[in-house]
Design a protein around this motif. Sequence first.
Motif, PDB file in Angstrom:
ATOM      1  N   SER A  41       0.813  -1.220   0.000  1.00 29.07           N
ATOM      2  CA  SER A  41       0.000   0.000   0.000  1.00 29.07           C
ATOM      3  C   SER A  41       0.841   1.262   0.000  1.00 29.07           C
ATOM      4  O   SER A  41       0.673   2.132  -0.845  1.00 29.07           O
ATOM      5  N   LEU A  42       1.727   1.369   0.956  1.00 30.65           N
ATOM      6  CA  LEU A  42       2.432   2.633   1.150  1.00 30.65           C
ATOM      7  C   LEU A  42       3.657   2.793   0.261  1.00 30.65           C
ATOM      8  O   LEU A  42       3.982   3.905  -0.128  1.00 30.65           O
ATOM      9  N   PHE A  43       4.326   1.708  -0.043  1.00 28.87           N
ATOM     10  CA  PHE A  43       5.511   1.857  -0.866  1.00 28.87           C
ATOM     11  C   PHE A  43       5.200   1.696  -2.349  1.00 28.87           C
ATOM     12  O   PHE A  43       5.403   2.619  -3.125  1.00 28.87           O
ATOM     13  N   PHE A  74      -2.304  12.641   2.006  1.00 27.30           N
ATOM     14  CA  PHE A  74      -1.751  11.513   2.764  1.00 27.30           C
ATOM     15  C   PHE A  74      -1.565  11.902   4.229  1.00 27.30           C
ATOM     16  O   PHE A  74      -1.810  11.092   5.128  1.00 27.30           O
ATOM     17  N   LEU A  75      -1.146  13.139   4.492  1.00 25.11           N
ATOM     18  CA  LEU A  75      -0.992  13.581   5.875  1.00 25.11           C
ATOM     19  C   LEU A  75      -2.324  13.617   6.608  1.00 25.11           C
ATOM     20  O   LEU A  75      -2.373  13.411   7.828  1.00 25.11           O
ATOM     21  N   ILE A  76      -3.409  13.879   5.898  1.00 22.27           N
ATOM     22  CA  ILE A  76      -4.730  13.839   6.519  1.00 22.27           C
ATOM     23  C   ILE A  76      -5.008  12.440   7.055  1.00 22.27           C
ATOM     24  O   ILE A  76      -5.550  12.282   8.155  1.00 22.27           O
ATOM     25  N   SER A  77      -4.601  11.419   6.298  1.00 22.12           N
ATOM     26  CA  SER A  77      -4.797  10.049   6.790  1.00 22.12           C
ATOM     27  C   SER A  77      -3.925   9.775   8.010  1.00 22.12           C
ATOM     28  O   SER A  77      -4.311   8.996   8.884  1.00 22.12           O
ATOM     29  N   VAL A  78      -2.778  10.418   8.101  1.00 20.81           N
ATOM     30  CA  VAL A  78      -1.933  10.267   9.289  1.00 20.81           C
ATOM     31  C   VAL A  78      -2.601  10.963  10.475  1.00 20.81           C
ATOM     32  O   VAL A  78      -2.639  10.431  11.588  1.00 20.81           O
ATOM     33  N   TRP A  79      -3.137  12.156  10.247  1.00 20.15           N
ATOM     34  CA  TRP A  79      -3.809  12.893  11.324  1.00 20.15           C
ATOM     35  C   TRP A  79      -5.091  12.189  11.774  1.00 20.15           C
ATOM     36  O   TRP A  79      -5.492  12.309  12.923  1.00 20.15           O
ATOM     37  N   TYR A  87       5.847   6.498  10.706  1.00 17.97           N
ATOM     38  CA  TYR A  87       6.432   6.594   9.375  1.00 17.97           C
ATOM     39  C   TYR A  87       5.606   7.450   8.423  1.00 17.97           C
ATOM     40  O   TYR A  87       6.025   7.710   7.301  1.00 17.97           O
ATOM     41  N   GLY A  88       4.456   7.917   8.819  1.00 17.46           N
ATOM     42  CA  GLY A  88       3.561   8.672   7.943  1.00 17.46           C
ATOM     43  C   GLY A  88       4.136   9.988   7.453  1.00 17.46           C
ATOM     44  O   GLY A  88       4.017  10.336   6.277  1.00 17.46           O
ATOM     45  N   TYR A  89       4.763  10.735   8.346  1.00 15.13           N
ATOM     46  CA  TYR A  89       5.335  12.027   7.956  1.00 15.13           C
ATOM     47  C   TYR A  89       6.505  11.846   6.985  1.00 15.13           C
ATOM     48  O   TYR A  89       6.667  12.625   6.051  1.00 15.13           O
ATOM     49  N   TYR A  90       7.296  10.818   7.226  1.00 16.03           N
ATOM     50  CA  TYR A  90       8.418  10.547   6.326  1.00 16.03           C
ATOM     51  C   TYR A  90       7.942  10.110   4.950  1.00 16.03           C
ATOM     52  O   TYR A  90       8.526  10.486   3.934  1.00 16.03           O
ATOM     53  N   LEU A  91       6.896   9.306   4.922  1.00 13.83           N
ATOM     54  CA  LEU A  91       6.363   8.872   3.633  1.00 13.83           C
ATOM     55  C   LEU A  91       5.744  10.036   2.862  1.00 13.83           C
ATOM     56  O   LEU A  91       5.886  10.116   1.645  1.00 13.83           O
ATOM     57  N   ALA A  92       5.081  10.948   3.553  1.00 14.50           N
ATOM     58  CA  ALA A  92       4.527  12.126   2.874  1.00 14.50           C
ATOM     59  C   ALA A  92       5.648  12.952   2.254  1.00 14.50           C
ATOM     60  O   ALA A  92       5.525  13.438   1.122  1.00 14.50           O
ATOM     61  N   LEU A  93       6.753  13.101   2.969  1.00 13.38           N
ATOM     62  CA  LEU A  93       7.909  13.813   2.431  1.00 13.38           C
ATOM     63  C   LEU A  93       8.499  13.056   1.244  1.00 13.38           C
ATOM     64  O   LEU A  93       8.867  13.666   0.230  1.00 13.38           O
ATOM     65  N   LEU A  94       8.559  11.738   1.341  1.00 13.79           N
ATOM     66  CA  LEU A  94       9.060  10.923   0.237  1.00 13.79           C
ATOM     67  C   LEU A  94       8.171  11.044  -0.991  1.00 13.79           C
ATOM     68  O   LEU A  94       8.663  11.152  -2.113  1.00 13.79           O
ATOM     69  N   TYR A  95       6.860  11.050  -0.800  1.00 10.65           N
ATOM     70  CA  TYR A  95       5.938  11.208  -1.923  1.00 10.65           C
ATOM     71  C   TYR A  95       6.123  12.570  -2.585  1.00 10.65           C
ATOM     72  O   TYR A  95       6.073  12.683  -3.804  1.00 10.65           O
ATOM     73  N   LEU A  96       6.347  13.605  -1.788  1.00  3.76           N
ATOM     74  CA  LEU A  96       6.590  14.936  -2.344  1.00  3.76           C
ATOM     75  C   LEU A  96       7.874  14.956  -3.157  1.00  3.76           C
ATOM     76  O   LEU A  96       7.918  15.508  -4.262  1.00  3.76           O
ATOM     77  N   ILE A  97       8.919  14.330  -2.649  1.00 11.31           N
ATOM     78  CA  ILE A  97      10.198  14.290  -3.373  1.00 11.31           C
ATOM     79  C   ILE A  97      10.049  13.523  -4.684  1.00 11.31           C
ATOM     80  O   ILE A  97      10.558  13.955  -5.729  1.00 11.31           O
TER      81      ILE A  97
END
Length: 126
Positions: A41-43, A74-79, A87-97
Amino acid sequence: MKRFNKTFDWRFWIFMPILGILFPYIINLTKLTANFKIIVSLFIINMVFSIVAGRFLRHTGAFWVLLLVWPIIFLISVWLQINSTFYGYYLALLYLILEIFAFTSGQEEELDIDKQIPIDGGFGEV
């Protein structure tokens, strides 16, 4: 107006809340292992979607600010605690990159550098 309609195509933008909020919620309801949920799902799925989103926004000529929409969804789903904050914040940053890389790929060089005519002392009119 045509460029605006291409960028705000509902078929593309509807995937963001589905993949960012609804899909992780449904995956969490299943009896799959946590590692499988994270990897698939996430990766795999979300990273591929990040690349597709960046290329779509570049193809339609959208503003770069729209690159922030997918990581924010994606951050909304983390919140909402659908995805882990570990790992949610890191994945959101990874998706942005990944989106930024897909958005800016192919723009490293001057496209018409071969068509320019060099003249001693600078460029002049032909």
